[in-house]
Write a protein that holds these residues in place. Structure first.
Motif: not given
Length: 173
Positions: A152-158
């Motif tokens: 993830x980056x910041x609040x985004x998860x992948x």
């Protein structure tokens, strides 16, 4: 989803050994998936190439996201053992980063083994890959080999999956 990420974070702590320290963990962690090596000649061999992404460049290369990688090798046969001869991890330049088997191992029917690379291990880079060499004593369903990347980056998860591609298959007569 939060609980899933917490579990993955805990796993990354448990499985974040120094370089080279994971060799032998497959035999230890997946002992229940293994069986004795067959005594017959290995009549069928093959190899899979699995592209993985321990890092991904974003925003025109100004930002990098690091991902954990879980390589899974599934024996898709209901009746035969699958022999894993090599599980090797390569970096973007094609240099081998790590080999995960000391000696070949035999997987029971329908069993699975995994290799985990934590997000903090960026040795593979943006073009990392695995090569999995396998064999069997006779006709066998081709193994299922794939990698799951999570990060993830910041609040985004992948999370995404990369399927292995067969690059070699030989049946000896």
């Amino acid at each position: 989803m939060g609980a899933f990420l917490a579990i993955l974070a805990a796993l990354s702590i448990l499985y974040s050994p120094a370089a080279g320290a994971q060799t032998g963990l497959i035999e230890q962690n997946f002992a229940a998936s293994l069986t004795a090596m067959p005594t017959e000649n290995l009549a069928v061999t093959g190899a899979f190439y699995v592209p993985v992404y321990s890092s991904v460049s974003m925003s025109q290369g100004k930002l990098r996201a690091d991902f954990s990688v879980t390589l899974s090798v599934h024996n898709a046969s209901e009746t035969r053992s699958l022999i894993l001869k090599r599980i090797a991890y390569f970096d973007t330049s094609g240099k081998m980063v790590e080999s995960y088997l000391k000696t070949p191992i035999a997987l029971k029917a329908f069993s699975t083994v995994e290799v985990f690379i934590p997000a903090s291990d960026v040795r593979g880079g943006t073009g990392a890959n695995f090569v999995v060499d396998w064999a069997a004593a006779g006709e066998i369903a081709e193994p299922a080999v794939e990698a799951l990347m999570v990060g993830g980056i910041g609040a985004g998860h992948y999370a995404f999956i990369s399927q292995g591609r067969p690059v070699k298959s030989v049946v000896k007569n």
